[in-house]
Motif scaffolding. Structure first.
Motif, PDB file in Angstrom:
ATOM      1  N   UNK A 218      42.041 -27.318  13.200  1.00 57.80           N
ATOM      2  CA  UNK A 218      42.930 -27.274  14.469  1.00 57.80           C
ATOM      3  C   UNK A 218      42.519 -25.577  15.265  1.00 57.80           C
ATOM      4  N   UNK A 219      41.003 -25.235  14.559  1.00 56.82           N
ATOM      5  CA  UNK A 219      40.211 -24.912  15.076  1.00 56.82           C
ATOM      6  C   UNK A 219      38.692 -25.166  16.392  1.00 56.82           C
ATOM      7  N   UNK A 220      38.576 -26.850  15.830  1.00 56.61           N
ATOM      8  CA  UNK A 220      37.775 -27.945  16.222  1.00 56.61           C
ATOM      9  C   UNK A 220      38.437 -28.473  17.389  1.00 56.61           C
ATOM     10  N   UNK A 221      39.719 -28.512  17.435  1.00 50.70           N
ATOM     11  CA  UNK A 221      41.391 -29.805  17.837  1.00 50.70           C
ATOM     12  C   UNK A 221      40.816 -28.486  19.330  1.00 50.70           C
ATOM     13  N   UNK A 222      40.873 -26.888  19.597  1.00 48.61           N
ATOM     14  CA  UNK A 222      40.972 -26.344  20.103  1.00 48.61           C
ATOM     15  C   UNK A 222      42.752 -25.494  20.775  1.00 48.61           C
ATOM     16  N   UNK A 223      43.352 -25.626  19.370  1.00 49.73           N
ATOM     17  CA  UNK A 223      44.548 -24.863  19.436  1.00 49.73           C
ATOM     18  C   UNK A 223      44.867 -24.082  18.934  1.00 49.73           C
ATOM     19  N   UNK A 224      45.470 -23.410  19.926  1.00 49.18           N
ATOM     20  CA  UNK A 224      45.357 -21.540  19.969  1.00 49.18           C
ATOM     21  C   UNK A 224      45.880 -21.454  18.360  1.00 49.18           C
ATOM     22  N   UNK A 225      45.576 -20.121  18.433  1.00 42.30           N
ATOM     23  CA  UNK A 225      45.765 -19.312  16.942  1.00 42.30           C
ATOM     24  C   UNK A 225      47.208 -18.802  16.634  1.00 42.30           C
ATOM     25  N   UNK A 226      48.128 -19.653  16.145  1.00 47.61           N
ATOM     26  CA  UNK A 226      49.212 -18.569  16.037  1.00 47.61           C
ATOM     27  C   UNK A 226      49.484 -17.736  14.897  1.00 47.61           C
ATOM     28  N   UNK A 227      49.997 -16.516  14.468  1.00 41.25           N
ATOM     29  CA  UNK A 227      49.972 -16.264  12.816  1.00 41.25           C
ATOM     30  C   UNK A 227      50.959 -17.034  12.637  1.00 41.25           C
ATOM     31  N   UNK A 228      52.299 -17.434  13.391  1.00 40.96           N
ATOM     32  CA  UNK A 228      53.143 -17.805  12.821  1.00 40.96           C
ATOM     33  C   UNK A 228      53.504 -18.944  13.029  1.00 40.96           C
ATOM     34  N   UNK A 229      52.590 -19.949  13.256  1.00 40.33           N
ATOM     35  CA  UNK A 229      52.082 -21.360  13.613  1.00 40.33           C
ATOM     36  C   UNK A 229      51.290 -21.643  12.382  1.00 40.33           C
ATOM     37  N   UNK A 230      52.074 -22.816  11.298  1.00 42.10           N
ATOM     38  CA  UNK A 230      51.127 -23.409  10.037  1.00 42.10           C
ATOM     39  C   UNK A 230      50.283 -24.308  10.877  1.00 42.10           C
ATOM     40  N   UNK A 231      48.731 -24.222  10.603  1.00 41.72           N
ATOM     41  CA  UNK A 231      47.965 -25.046  11.858  1.00 41.72           C
ATOM     42  C   UNK A 231      48.258 -26.434  11.300  1.00 41.72           C
ATOM     43  N   UNK A 232      48.662 -26.683  10.011  1.00 44.06           N
ATOM     44  CA  UNK A 232      49.120 -27.911  10.038  1.00 44.06           C
ATOM     45  C   UNK A 232      50.036 -28.088  11.276  1.00 44.06           C
ATOM     46  N   UNK A 233      51.416 -27.547  11.363  1.00 44.41           N
ATOM     47  CA  UNK A 233      52.338 -27.966  12.296  1.00 44.41           C
ATOM     48  C   UNK A 233      51.480 -27.836  13.397  1.00 44.41           C
ATOM     49  N   UNK A 234      50.821 -27.067  13.648  1.00 42.03           N
ATOM     50  CA  UNK A 234      49.782 -27.304  14.739  1.00 42.03           C
ATOM     51  C   UNK A 234      49.109 -28.620  15.604  1.00 42.03           C
ATOM     52  N   UNK A 235      48.859 -29.036  14.511  1.00 38.41           N
ATOM     53  CA  UNK A 235      47.236 -30.349  14.338  1.00 38.41           C
ATOM     54  C   UNK A 235      49.142 -31.356  14.598  1.00 38.41           C
ATOM     55  N   UNK A 236      49.700 -31.519  13.708  1.00 38.27           N
ATOM     56  CA  UNK A 236      50.762 -33.338  13.870  1.00 38.27           C
ATOM     57  C   UNK A 236      51.064 -32.887  15.023  1.00 38.27           C
ATOM     58  N   UNK A 237      51.869 -31.602  15.238  1.00 36.30           N
ATOM     59  CA  UNK A 237      52.203 -32.004  16.970  1.00 36.30           C
ATOM     60  C   UNK A 237      51.268 -32.319  18.271  1.00 36.30           C
ATOM     61  N   UNK A 238      49.955 -31.661  18.225  1.00 36.70           N
ATOM     62  CA  UNK A 238      49.306 -31.940  19.310  1.00 36.70           C
ATOM     63  C   UNK A 238      49.022 -33.429  18.827  1.00 36.70           C
ATOM     64  N   UNK A 239      49.184 -34.125  17.593  1.00 39.20           N
ATOM     65  CA  UNK A 239      48.506 -35.359  17.924  1.00 39.20           C
ATOM     66  C   UNK A 239      50.072 -36.088  18.057  1.00 39.20           C
ATOM     67  N   UNK A 240      51.188 -35.861  17.671  1.00 43.63           N
ATOM     68  CA  UNK A 240      52.642 -36.083  17.694  1.00 43.63           C
ATOM     69  C   UNK A 240      52.683 -38.142  17.945  1.00 43.63           C
ATOM     70  N   UNK A 241      53.133 -38.304  18.335  1.00 44.36           N
ATOM     71  CA  UNK A 241      53.229 -40.007  19.104  1.00 44.36           C
ATOM     72  C   UNK A 241      52.355 -40.170  19.167  1.00 44.36           C
ATOM     73  N   UNK A 242      50.929 -40.131  19.278  1.00 40.03           N
ATOM     74  CA  UNK A 242      49.922 -40.741  20.035  1.00 40.03           C
ATOM     75  C   UNK A 242      48.898 -41.529  19.138  1.00 40.03           C
ATOM     76  N   UNK A 243      47.815 -42.140  19.439  1.00 42.76           N
ATOM     77  CA  UNK A 243      47.241 -43.314  18.607  1.00 42.76           C
ATOM     78  C   UNK A 243      46.199 -42.691  18.481  1.00 42.76           C
ATOM     79  N   UNK A 244      45.631 -41.783  17.902  1.00 46.87           N
ATOM     80  CA  UNK A 244      44.449 -40.968  17.458  1.00 46.87           C
ATOM     81  C   UNK A 244      43.545 -41.413  16.301  1.00 46.87           C
ATOM     82  N   UNK A 245      42.010 -41.147  16.201  1.00 47.24           N
ATOM     83  CA  UNK A 245      41.814 -41.307  15.269  1.00 47.24           C
ATOM     84  C   UNK A 245      40.845 -40.582  14.838  1.00 47.24           C
ATOM     85  N   UNK A 246      41.471 -39.443  13.994  1.00 50.75           N
ATOM     86  CA  UNK A 246      40.631 -38.563  13.203  1.00 50.75           C
ATOM     87  C   UNK A 246      39.542 -38.367  12.372  1.00 50.75           C
ATOM     88  N   UNK A 247      38.113 -38.617  12.720  1.00 57.00           N
ATOM     89  CA  UNK A 247      36.736 -38.390  11.915  1.00 57.00           C
ATOM     90  C   UNK A 247      36.760 -36.971  11.094  1.00 57.00           C
TER      91      UNK A 247
END
Length: 993
Positions: A367-396
């Motif tokens: 999440x940090x590498x992807x530049x997602x905001x740090x929110x103590x109440x938000x699970x990083x996995x939820x933040x990453x999943x929300x960021x990717x959403x329905x889009x075509x992404x290749x995560x290395x």
């Protein structure tokens, strides 16, 4: 068409034991052809590249033989032409592969399920699943690499297909309940409203077993809860959910997922209506963040691997590149992510995990590498999943080896929530995640070390080209042509490991390539990056190895160090011998394989040379103990295999010893040098145990040297051991035509055996003395020794020994010119050997009978017998026999007037006899070659005859009686041809016979 009926074509069956079915039943397949069929069948309809075939565990050397066998089997199954060989690889038509039909029906079932046509979907699922046969899928084909991963994916797909099938059944049942309007608690109303109750009961029974097998597979709990609700009511469904809660809490320390919780709540209300999907925000374009770094150098030798990765990513959502540190996994992943994907291709995000210190930190680091905001109440996995959403992404995800559990769990959660996400990971160990496709990243291929290389040729090999390019970039000048052989040697010493090659190339501004080769064997500090900005793990090979070892326990690390004493490859039994007393963990070797510190293939293991050198540097004071344990193991192996070689199981013994020839030599060197007290008389015992093997392999000088030195070192060894060693030394001295030494050794052995009363061993010495007398043309003495040996073997009840003595008696007879007696004895012992299963002696019987036929003038029969003998000798890898058979085949061709063919056979025979050191047969071959050249080059013929005579004088062995008429005729013809006074060189003077 046959008799008005269409013959049904065959089928390639992978959904169960690997089988090729023909119109009238299974078609037999050899093991190699079966493995090739399985590998090509997994990619049916696609061209499988040569590198991919090798990566799947197929032996490149045997590929031609196996493909020919498979093509023949396919033809017998009615599938002629189904196997195609192309420049880029091999292709098997997918039309008749049951796995491809299964996948096709599965796709159609899923399409009908998505469209809501549940009855049609169930029928298609049933049809697809019915293709699976009993037994282990792909049984009978030992797969490796990507093929093993494909086989696992195939097996896993059956599990998912069953779940999807029951999902359709349960949806139909639920629809019927809702249509009836009856409450779920009313069991009679449920039975009246639907016919699916029985199906729900069946589903519940199967899913109970499935949940017990995979208790953390949430989808099975969801289906089990639904089936239980429909078949047994709310209370039973509540019990299922409570069991799920306990299971997830006990094994993972978490609650089940949202979907299972929602289903449990609906079941508690008696509401089986489909839960609405949670609202999603309007889709937006994915951000261009964490782009892969731009490589500064070209990628060499990985084109086929890049193609394979692209194919894997097209068919799998999680692909992991696995290989040792320094193999180039990161560079390969960057290249794969940077390939053009088209307008609808994925956005590539790159996350380096090398600095993350624990598995639980993986989601936050991503999440940090992807530049997602740090929110103590938000699970990083939820933040990453929300960021990717329905889009075509290749995560290395790069450098996952120390975070395997965390990376695997993150991949599982993200792939479940992001339908167009694909993950490409690099790791020294697989992530062990569901539906993971593992791509092994091996070292670069290297040319054979040796002489005669050119820089132009080396530029065609990936490893040497990498060195040449990096060396020129570092030093500013090309590598000189005179260093070509040293470059090939260096890359072989480094086992093609890219990191090691680049570190070696960095030394070229100060050192020549030959200097690097000389120093690299003793100074590991040479492989050190001069670049202070390089990642720590890439500054030295040692650092790359240490970063892998850090993930392993201390005992496993000590075991790894001990593996450095192996010379070349080793098997699991040998590894266990070194693990004993050091590491009690039976999975230690598997852990080292998973960490890419040890390579595995075809039941053998090995350490890449740079990794082995680091292990040896760590071993320090434990070297003597490790080498002694190593030598003790290989002494036991050699003594066991020697018993096979001297008995009925020669091929088994040969296979074991050939596989570990390098380790046996290393053990011999250590036992001779250190003479450890833990292995008493170890060098003398090992030299004796290897004598017969060296005789079969043609290593006469080496084995005799070991025995002579060991006998000198141990004058007080047990009499039985010294007698056996002396007998083997006599055998080898005889084969090297040192007849005086052979007789002396044999005399010592015979005296020892007589004192011990060992009659069977005494008979063996008599056979050796008989052979010495035979080569000296003392045929009566030879016959006496051999008849005595045969009588002793009869007395001892040793049928095999008796047969061997009788064969040598027949050998002596035909050399003496007594062909009737020879044939009588040789026919009898041939039948003996065929019945007893002695492959080498059976081949010798054929050869001797062929010799008898030759000297009787029956060249057709001689040709047939000698060709059969030559084929058997070649299959055994027995140089002495191969040389003899070529010698006699050359004489057949001479008798039939085909001098050119005779010369071909005789040249091969001469090379073999010179290599093993058999001067007696060398002289005979030279005499035959003199006859070949008598007419076209009499001067050369005279030289050959003179060379043969000189050898016979030196070894004290006259021309054998059966060969003497031909040799005398050649000498007389040469005297007549050269009798005109033509001056000849001294060495060409024709000796009197």
């Amino acid at each position: 068409m046959t008799d008005g009926l269409r013959v049904r074509p065959g089928q390639v069956r992978l959904l169960g034991p690997v089988e090729l079915a023909g119109p009238v039943g299974p078609v037999p397949l050899a093991a190699g052809a079966r493995r090739l069929l399985a590998v090509l069948g997994l990619r049916g309809g696609e061209v499988v590249g040569w590198a991919q075939l090798s990566a799947a565990g197929l032996d490149p050397v045997a590929l031609d033989r196996d493909s020919a066998a498979l093509a023949g089997a396919l033809a017998r199954a009615g599938l002629r032409g189904a196997l195609q060989t192309r420049a880029s690889g091999m292709r098997l038509s997918g039309r008749y592969v049951d796995a491809l039909r299964y996948h096709d029906e599965l796709r159609r079932a899923r399409s009908r399920r998505t469209a809501g046509d549940l009855p049609a979907a169930v029928a298609l699922y049933d049809r697809a699943l019915a293709r699976w046969r009993s037994g282990t899928p792909l049984d009978g084909a030992a797969l490796a690499g990507w093929a093993e991963a494909e086989a696992k994916r195939l097996r896993d797909s059956r599990t998912r297909a069953r779940e999807e099938r029951w999902d359709c059944v349960l949806r139909q049942a639920a629809d019927a309940v809702r249509a009836s309007g009856a409450p779920v608690a009313d069991r009679a109303a449920v039975r009246a409203g639907i016919e699916g109750t029985r199906a729900a009961q069946e589903a519940a029974t199967e899913l109970e077993a499935g949940v017990a097998k995979h208790p953390l597979r949430e989808r099975r709990w969801e289906l089990l809860l639904t089936a239980t609700l429909l078949s047994r009511g709310r209370a039973a469904a509540r019990s299922v959910y409570e069991r799920a809660l306990r299971t997830f809490a006990d094994q993972l320390g978490v609650e089940p997922g949202e979907r299972l919780r929602a289903l449990a709540a609906a079941a508690e209300r008696g509401d089986i209506a489909e839960l609405p999907a949670p609202p999603r925000p309007e889709p937006r374009a994915p951000r261009r963040v964490a782009a892969p770094p731009v490589p500064l150098t070209s990628l060499l030798g990985r084109e086929a691997l890049l193609d394979d990765i692209a194919v894997r990513l097209a068919g799998h959502r999680l692909v992991t590149l696995v290989g040792p540190g320094g193999a180039g996994k990161t560079r390969l992943a960057i290249a794969a992510a940077g390939r053009p994907w088209g307008a609808d291709g994925p956005v590539a995000w790159f996350v380096d995990l090398s600095v993350v210190d624990r598995p639980g930190r993986v989601p936050a680091a991503v999440a940090e590498t992807l530049g997602l905001r740090e929110d103590p109440g938000l699970d990083p996995v939820d933040a990453i999943a929300e960021e990717i959403g329905p889009h075509a992404v290749l995560l290395v995800l790069d450098n996952c080896e120390h975070l395997v559990a965390g990376c695997g769990e993150l991949a599982r959660q993200l792939l479940a929530r992001c339908p167009r996400l694909r993950i490409l990971a690099t790791s020294r160990a697989p992530l062990r995640a569901e539906d993971e496709s593992v791509v092994p990243v091996p070292p670069l291929p290297v040319p054979a070390a040796g002489t005669g290389h050119t820089l132009a040729e080396l530029a065609t090999h990936a490893a040497t080209r990498l060195f040449l390019e990096r060396a020129q970039a570092r030093s500013g000048r090309p590598v000189p042509e005179g260093s070509a052989d040293a470059v090939a040697q260096l890359c072989a010493e480094l086992d093609g490991l890219p990191l090691a090659i680049e570190l070696a190339a960095a030394r070229t501004p100060l050192l020549s390539v030959p200097e690097i080769v000389a120093r690299i064997r003793t100074d590991q500090r040479l492989l050190h990056s001069p670049d202070p900005t390089a990642p720590a793990r890439h500054r030295t090979v040692a650092a790359a190895v240490e970063s892998s070892l850090e993930q392993l326990g201390p005992d496993v690390q000590r075991f790894f160090e001990r593996l450095a004493v192996f010379a070349g490859g080793f098997d699991a039994d040998a590894a266990d011998a070194l693990r004993a007393g050091t590491c009690s963990d039976p999975t230690a070797l598997d852990q080292l394989v998973d960490a890419s510190l040890v390579e595995q293939g075809s039941g053998r293991y090995r350490l890449l040379m740079p990794i082995r050198r680091h292990a040896l540097a760590r071993l320090h004071a434990d070297v003597p103990a490790a080498r002694t344990a190593h030598a003790a193991h290989y002494l036991r192996l050699a003594e066991s295999a020697d018993a096979d070689l001297r008995g009925h199981a020669q091929e088994s013994g040969l296979a074991r010893l050939r596989a570990d020839a390098a380790n046996l030599r290393a053990a011999m060197a250590w036992l001779a040098e250190a003479r450890p007290s833990a292995v008493p008389f170890g060098d003398l015992r090992l030299a004796t145990a290897l004598a017969m093997f060296c005789r079969i392999e043609g290593h006469y000088r080496e084995a005799r040297g070991w025995l002579a030195a060991a006998l000198a070192r141990h004058p007080r060894a047990p009499a039985l051991l010294r007698g056996a060693a002396a007998a083997d030394a006599a055998m080898l001295a005889m084969l090297l035509c040192d007849y005086s030494a052979a007789a002396e050794y044999a005399g010592s052995a015979r005296a020892a055996y007589r004192a011990l009363g060992d009659r069977r061993a005494e008979a063996r010495v008599e056979m050796i003395l008989g052979s010495v007398a035979r080569e000296r043309a003392q045929y009566e003495a030879s016959a006496a020794h051999l008849d005595k040996a045969a009588a002793i073997y009869v007395e001892c009840g040793d049928e095999l020994g008796e047969a061997r003595a009788v064969q040598l008696r027949g050998f002596t007879a035909w050399l003496a010119g007594d062909f009737d007696r020879a044939e009588l004895r040789l026919r009898a012992c041939r039948r003996w050997f065929e019945r007893l299963g002695d492959a080498e002696a059976s081949a010798s019987a054929l050869m001797n009978l062929g010799a008898v036929a030759l000297y009787r003038g029956d060249t057709d029969r001689a040709t047939s017998l000698l060709d059969a003998a030559l084929e058997r000798y070649a299959a055994l890898g027995f140089p002495e026999g191969v040389g003899w058979a070529h010698n006699l085949r050359g004489l057949v061709e001479l008798r039939t007037g085909r001098a050119d063919r005779a010369e071909e056979h005789l040249a091969l025979s001469l090379a073999t006899h010179r290599k093993v050191g058999d001067r007696w047969r060398t002289a005979s071959v030279l005499e035959a070659l003199a006859e070949v050249h008598r007419r076209d080059d009499p001067t050369r013929a005279a030289e050959l005859l003179a060379d043969a005579s000189r050898i016979r004088d030196e070894i004290g062995a006259p021309v054998p009686a059966c060969e003497r008429p031909d040799t005398e005729a050649t000498a007389a013809a040469l005297r007549a041809a050269l009798g005109d006074g033509t001056p000849l060189p001294a060495r060409a003077l024709i000796p009197p016979l």
